[in-house]
Design a protein around this motif. Structure first.
Motif, PDB file in Angstrom:
ATOM      1  N   ILE A 135       0.908  -1.276   0.019  1.00 12.32           N
ATOM      2  CA  ILE A 135      -0.136  -0.210   0.129  1.00 12.32           C
ATOM      3  C   ILE A 135       0.682   1.235   0.079  1.00 12.32           C
ATOM      4  CG2 ILE A 135      -1.619   1.271   1.296  1.00 12.32           C
ATOM      5  CD1 ILE A 135      -2.652  -1.416   2.200  1.00 12.32           C
ATOM      6  N   THR A 136       1.840   1.480   0.925  1.00  7.90           N
ATOM      7  CA  THR A 136       2.755   2.479   0.893  1.00  7.90           C
ATOM      8  C   THR A 136       3.510   2.653  -0.151  1.00  7.90           C
ATOM      9  OG1 THR A 136       3.140   1.914   3.276  1.00  7.90           O
ATOM     10  CG2 THR A 136       4.509   3.528   2.309  1.00  7.90           C
ATOM     11  N   GLU A 137       3.469   4.038  -0.714  1.00  4.98           N
ATOM     12  CA  GLU A 137       3.674   4.524  -2.037  1.00  4.98           C
ATOM     13  C   GLU A 137       5.311   5.048  -1.773  1.00  4.98           C
ATOM     14  OE1 GLU A 137       3.379   7.803  -5.343  1.00  4.98           O
ATOM     15  OE2 GLU A 137       1.823   7.613  -3.836  1.00  4.98           O
ATOM     16  N   ARG A 138       6.270   4.566  -2.487  1.00  9.33           N
ATOM     17  CA  ARG A 138       7.769   5.013  -2.268  1.00  9.33           C
ATOM     18  C   ARG A 138       8.015   6.353  -2.836  1.00  9.33           C
ATOM     19  NH1 ARG A 138      13.109   4.289  -3.950  1.00  9.33           N
ATOM     20  NH2 ARG A 138      14.414   3.091  -2.213  1.00  9.33           N
ATOM     21  N   THR A 139       8.519   7.158  -1.809  1.00 11.12           N
ATOM     22  CA  THR A 139       8.885   8.669  -2.186  1.00 11.12           C
ATOM     23  C   THR A 139      10.261   8.753  -1.777  1.00 11.12           C
ATOM     24  OG1 THR A 139       7.902   9.270  -0.044  1.00 11.12           O
ATOM     25  CG2 THR A 139       6.392   9.205  -1.552  1.00 11.12           C
ATOM     26  N   GLU A 140      10.571  10.306  -2.027  1.00 11.96           N
ATOM     27  CA  GLU A 140      11.678  10.537  -1.626  1.00 11.96           C
ATOM     28  C   GLU A 140      12.565  10.555  -0.211  1.00 11.96           C
ATOM     29  OE1 GLU A 140      12.103  14.707  -2.590  1.00 11.96           O
ATOM     30  OE2 GLU A 140      12.264  14.451  -4.738  1.00 11.96           O
ATOM     31  N   LYS A 141      11.441  10.198   0.953  1.00  4.45           N
ATOM     32  CA  LYS A 141      11.856   9.957   1.999  1.00  4.45           C
ATOM     33  C   LYS A 141      12.273   8.550   2.389  1.00  4.45           C
ATOM     34  CE  LYS A 141       7.058   9.264   3.559  1.00  4.45           C
ATOM     35  NZ  LYS A 141       6.054   9.735   4.365  1.00  4.45           N
ATOM     36  N   HIS A 142      12.153   7.765   1.286  1.00  4.69           N
ATOM     37  CA  HIS A 142      12.447   6.271   1.470  1.00  4.69           C
ATOM     38  C   HIS A 142      13.781   6.063   0.598  1.00  4.69           C
ATOM     39  CE1 HIS A 142       7.933   5.866   1.916  1.00  4.69           C
ATOM     40  NE2 HIS A 142       8.727   5.132   2.838  1.00  4.69           N
ATOM     41  N   PHE A 143      14.472   7.389  -0.040  1.00  8.46           N
ATOM     42  CA  PHE A 143      15.841   7.247  -0.671  1.00  8.46           C
ATOM     43  C   PHE A 143      17.115   6.962   0.114  1.00  8.46           C
ATOM     44  CE2 PHE A 143      14.649  10.038  -4.640  1.00  8.46           C
ATOM     45  CZ  PHE A 143      13.532   9.183  -4.942  1.00  8.46           C
ATOM     46  N   THR A 144      17.857   5.982  -0.142  1.00  8.82           N
ATOM     47  CA  THR A 144      19.200   5.920   0.290  1.00  8.82           C
ATOM     48  C   THR A 144      20.012   6.907  -0.162  1.00  8.82           C
ATOM     49  OG1 THR A 144      19.983   4.357  -1.180  1.00  8.82           O
ATOM     50  CG2 THR A 144      18.900   3.193   0.864  1.00  8.82           C
ATOM     51  N   LEU A 145      21.034   7.236   0.485  1.00 10.75           N
ATOM     52  CA  LEU A 145      22.094   8.303   0.080  1.00 10.75           C
ATOM     53  C   LEU A 145      22.752   7.791  -1.260  1.00 10.75           C
ATOM     54  CD1 LEU A 145      24.404   8.743   3.146  1.00 10.75           C
ATOM     55  CD2 LEU A 145      22.843  10.518   2.138  1.00 10.75           C
ATOM     56  N   ASP A 146      22.926   6.730  -1.556  1.00  7.48           N
ATOM     57  CA  ASP A 146      23.273   6.170  -2.997  1.00  7.48           C
ATOM     58  C   ASP A 146      22.360   6.485  -4.072  1.00  7.48           C
ATOM     59  OD1 ASP A 146      25.714   5.066  -2.440  1.00  7.48           O
ATOM     60  OD2 ASP A 146      25.044   3.042  -1.993  1.00  7.48           O
ATOM     61  N   GLU A 147      20.848   6.398  -3.595  1.00  4.91           N
ATOM     62  CA  GLU A 147      19.696   6.820  -4.631  1.00  4.91           C
ATOM     63  C   GLU A 147      19.801   8.109  -4.726  1.00  4.91           C
ATOM     64  OE1 GLU A 147      16.780   3.150  -4.204  1.00  4.91           O
ATOM     65  OE2 GLU A 147      16.746   4.640  -2.495  1.00  4.91           O
ATOM     66  N   TRP A 148      19.993   9.007  -3.886  1.00  4.79           N
ATOM     67  CA  TRP A 148      20.069  10.548  -3.973  1.00  4.79           C
ATOM     68  C   TRP A 148      20.986  10.984  -5.069  1.00  4.79           C
ATOM     69  CZ3 TRP A 148      16.621  13.591  -3.462  1.00  4.79           C
ATOM     70  CH2 TRP A 148      15.522  13.744  -2.363  1.00  4.79           C
ATOM     71  N   ARG A 149      22.325  10.207  -4.705  1.00  2.00           N
ATOM     72  CA  ARG A 149      23.486  10.444  -5.852  1.00  2.00           C
ATOM     73  C   ARG A 149      23.260  10.326  -7.269  1.00  2.00           C
ATOM     74  NH1 ARG A 149      26.761   7.712  -1.528  1.00  2.00           N
ATOM     75  NH2 ARG A 149      28.274   9.010  -0.439  1.00  2.00           N
ATOM     76  N   HIS A 150      22.296   9.826  -7.347  1.00  4.34           N
ATOM     77  CA  HIS A 150      21.962   9.282  -8.742  1.00  4.34           C
ATOM     78  C   HIS A 150      20.629  10.064  -9.252  1.00  4.34           C
ATOM     79  CE1 HIS A 150      24.543   5.889  -7.972  1.00  4.34           C
ATOM     80  NE2 HIS A 150      24.797   5.948  -9.119  1.00  4.34           N
ATOM     81  N   THR A 151      20.296  11.182  -8.510  1.00  5.69           N
ATOM     82  CA  THR A 151      19.215  12.033  -8.812  1.00  5.69           C
ATOM     83  C   THR A 151      19.728  13.219  -9.388  1.00  5.69           C
ATOM     84  OG1 THR A 151      19.043  13.042  -6.681  1.00  5.69           O
ATOM     85  CG2 THR A 151      17.501  11.028  -6.992  1.00  5.69           C
ATOM     86  N   TRP A 152      19.120  14.127  -9.213  1.00  2.71           N
ATOM     87  CA  TRP A 152      19.459  15.494  -9.919  1.00  2.71           C
ATOM     88  C   TRP A 152      20.645  16.119  -9.316  1.00  2.71           C
ATOM     89  CZ3 TRP A 152      20.021  18.710  -5.816  1.00  2.71           C
ATOM     90  CH2 TRP A 152      19.631  18.769  -4.599  1.00  2.71           C
ATOM     91  N   MET A 153      21.231  15.503  -8.079  1.00  6.29           N
ATOM     92  CA  MET A 153      22.422  15.838  -7.391  1.00  6.29           C
ATOM     93  C   MET A 153      23.770  15.573  -8.381  1.00  6.29           C
ATOM     94  SD  MET A 153      22.049  14.577  -3.420  1.00  6.29           S
ATOM     95  CE  MET A 153      20.517  15.093  -2.432  1.00  6.29           C
ATOM     96  N   ARG A 154      23.487  14.504  -8.852  1.00  8.79           N
ATOM     97  CA  ARG A 154      25.014  14.395  -9.724  1.00  8.79           C
ATOM     98  C   ARG A 154      25.057  15.412 -10.872  1.00  8.79           C
ATOM     99  NH1 ARG A 154      24.498   8.564 -12.790  1.00  8.79           N
ATOM    100  NH2 ARG A 154      22.896   9.048 -14.406  1.00  8.79           N
ATOM    101  N   LYS A 155      24.100  16.278 -11.093  1.00  9.51           N
ATOM    102  CA  LYS A 155      24.074  17.113 -12.162  1.00  9.51           C
ATOM    103  C   LYS A 155      24.337  18.799 -11.691  1.00  9.51           C
ATOM    104  CE  LYS A 155      20.887  14.858 -15.219  1.00  9.51           C
ATOM    105  NZ  LYS A 155      19.449  14.990 -15.799  1.00  9.51           N
ATOM    106  N   VAL A 156      24.471  18.859 -10.412  1.00 15.88           N
ATOM    107  CA  VAL A 156      24.738  20.104  -9.676  1.00 15.88           C
ATOM    108  C   VAL A 156      26.197  20.154  -9.729  1.00 15.88           C
ATOM    109  CG1 VAL A 156      24.246  21.506  -7.628  1.00 15.88           C
ATOM    110  CG2 VAL A 156      22.637  20.027  -8.473  1.00 15.88           C
ATOM    111  N   GLY A 157      26.718  21.450 -10.151  1.00 13.26           N
ATOM    112  CA  GLY A 157      28.018  21.547 -10.200  1.00 13.26           C
ATOM    113  C   GLY A 157      28.945  20.227 -10.389  1.00 13.26           C
ATOM    114  N   ASP A 158      28.640  19.930 -11.655  1.00 18.12           N
ATOM    115  CA  ASP A 158      29.526  18.620 -12.102  1.00 18.12           C
ATOM    116  C   ASP A 158      29.220  17.561 -11.240  1.00 18.12           C
ATOM    117  OD1 ASP A 158      30.703  20.087 -13.993  1.00 18.12           O
ATOM    118  OD2 ASP A 158      32.436  20.675 -12.667  1.00 18.12           O
ATOM    119  N   ARG A 159      29.474  17.375  -9.787  1.00 16.90           N
ATOM    120  CA  ARG A 159      29.134  16.406  -9.147  1.00 16.90           C
ATOM    121  C   ARG A 159      28.871  16.768  -7.481  1.00 16.90           C
ATOM    122  NH1 ARG A 159      34.450  15.668  -9.627  1.00 16.90           N
ATOM    123  NH2 ARG A 159      35.696  15.272  -7.773  1.00 16.90           N
ATOM    124  N   ALA A 160      27.951  16.497  -6.854  1.00 15.53           N
ATOM    125  CA  ALA A 160      27.816  16.800  -5.394  1.00 15.53           C
ATOM    126  C   ALA A 160      28.650  15.952  -4.648  1.00 15.53           C
ATOM    127  CB  ALA A 160      26.364  16.649  -4.986  1.00 15.53           C
TER     128      ALA A 160
END
Length: 403
Positions: free
Chosen positions: A334-359
């Motif tokens: 039932i529970t829908e997966r959202t950003e609050k369920h992201f691990t750090l590795d998953e965050w790294r592969h979102t918009w973050m790797r496009k910010v300033g070459d790499r975050a």
């Protein structure tokens, strides 16, 4: 034995409103931040009042029924201060004070109070005092009970000023004096910045309480005051840092916040000159905070206001040791997966790797990934230096040893 110091926190309640422009989730986030601000200023929150209303009441901000509830709670629990999440007009403040008969503050007043507590240098104290006077000038009638106009009648006609006009004139004169003093301080700071030579300048920017001062202490091996409170650092600190064989200047600046009072942005523009004149900005973000994306947007907005939005920026996500993501059980369909369920590795592969070459992802407190941080800063500073002084390139060859 040393006696334990007892801190008497002021008993307070918080008030926020849910409107067409501000959802219930947003109001709770803002009140969480307001509670932290209250704690920082020396208050203890006993209760929160939230009302759903299309637009705030122009007379009392909240409706008469909710105001009655607040009044009863204040009397029953001996509350000394009521803090509103939004800025109140002078009329609203007067009306609320008459009904509740206690101290009424809004978010702006609270932030100004914290700034006045934290200001240490002459420059910071002058800037805070100027912001306070500019904020309180239209509110003089609500602040002083003795400021009543002279009564008319026999013997009372003729030239002269009323007390309120006299006080306004005094405040305006004080504002003019503080502005002159700030102009003089600005010239002194400009001279200081000019005397620093041709070193590359790097500035730490970010939301308040994201760990800028802690990172400053680790990188520069200095002792800048750091504390887990909002606006722990108010005065700008500049330190010379050497990474490998390359020296540069690192600046720790005042933290930003949502709904930052206009008076503070205006009066602190001279302090923010350190940001405007920086060659490189390190945008520090507390990734463990649930609303860190909003914090990024708030900082970017203020950087735009001080003409620094086009500068070279490295995004640094701090406090990875405190980051915890929510998990979903395997049998939970039932529970829908959202950003609050992201691990750090998953965050790294979102918009973050496009910010300033790499975050960058670090923990300044636990020294995690600081070698990567130093290497990245070294590379960026070296590029700026070699571009500015190409004839000086031989002085700073590639340095791949430990930083």
């Amino acid at each position: 034995m040393l006696e334990q110091k007892k801190i008497d926190y002021e008993r307070t309640v918080l008030i926020g409103v849910i409107t067409r422009d501000q959802s219930e989730v947003k109001v709770k986030e803002y009140l969480d931040e307001l509670e932290f601000l209250t704690y920082t200023a020396g208050g203890e929150v006993f209760k929160r009042f939230i009302q759903k209303i299309d637009v705030p009441n122009p007379k009392t901000y909240i409706g008469s029924g909710k105001m009655k509830d607040v009044e009863m709670y204040i009397e029953e629990h001996n509350i000394g201060c009521v803090i509103f999440d939004d800025e109140l007009s002078p009329g609203q403040q007067r009306n609320i004070e008459k009904q509740l008969n206690c101290k009424i503050l809004d978010r702006t007043t609270l932030i100004l109070d914290i700034f006045s507590q934290r200001a240490q240098t002459s420059s910071a104290r002058t800037q805070v005092e100027l912001a306070q006077y500019e904020y309180f000038l239209p509110r003089l009638t609500g602040l002083w009970t003795h400021l009543e106009r002279q009564k008319g009648g026999i013997g009372m006609r003729g030239p002269g000023e009323t007390e309120i006009e006299t006080d306004r004139r005094i405040v305006r004169d004080r504002i003019a004096l503080l502005k002159k003093k700030l102009t003089k301080i600005d010239r002194q700071m400009e001279t200081q910045r000019g005397n620093r030579g041709a070193l590359v300048r790097v500035a730490l920017v970010g939301y308040t309480n994201v760990g800028k001062s802690t990172l400053m202490n680790v990188v520069s091996k200095s002792e800048v005051f750091a504390e887990d409170k909002l606006f722990a650092t108010l005065d700008t600190t500049v330190r010379k840092v050497v990474l490998g064989n390359l020296p540069f200047l690192l600046t720790d600046t005042v933290g930003f916040i949502r709904k930052l009072p206009t008076q503070l942005v205006e009066s602190f523009k001279s302090t923010l000159d350190e940001v405007r004149e920086a060659d490189l900005l390190l945008h520090i973000v507390d990734i463990s905070h649930p609303q860190f994306e909003e914090h990024i947007a708030s900082v970017n907005k203020i950087l735009g206001e001080i003409d620094s939005a086009d500068k070279k920026v490295i995004m640094v996500f701090n406090k990875i040791d405190q980051y915890n993501h929510e998990t979903i059980e395997e049998d939970d369909l039932i529970t829908e997966r959202t950003e609050k369920h992201f691990t750090l590795d998953e965050w790294r592969h979102t918009w973050m790797r496009k910010v300033g070459d790499r975050a960058l992802f670090i923990s300044a407190l636990n020294n995690e990934n600081l070698d990567e941080f130093r290497k990245r800063v070294y590379d960026e500073v070296r590029d700026i230096h070699v571009t500015r002084f190409p004839y000086n390139n031989f002085l700073y060859p590639e340095h791949l040893d430990e930083y």
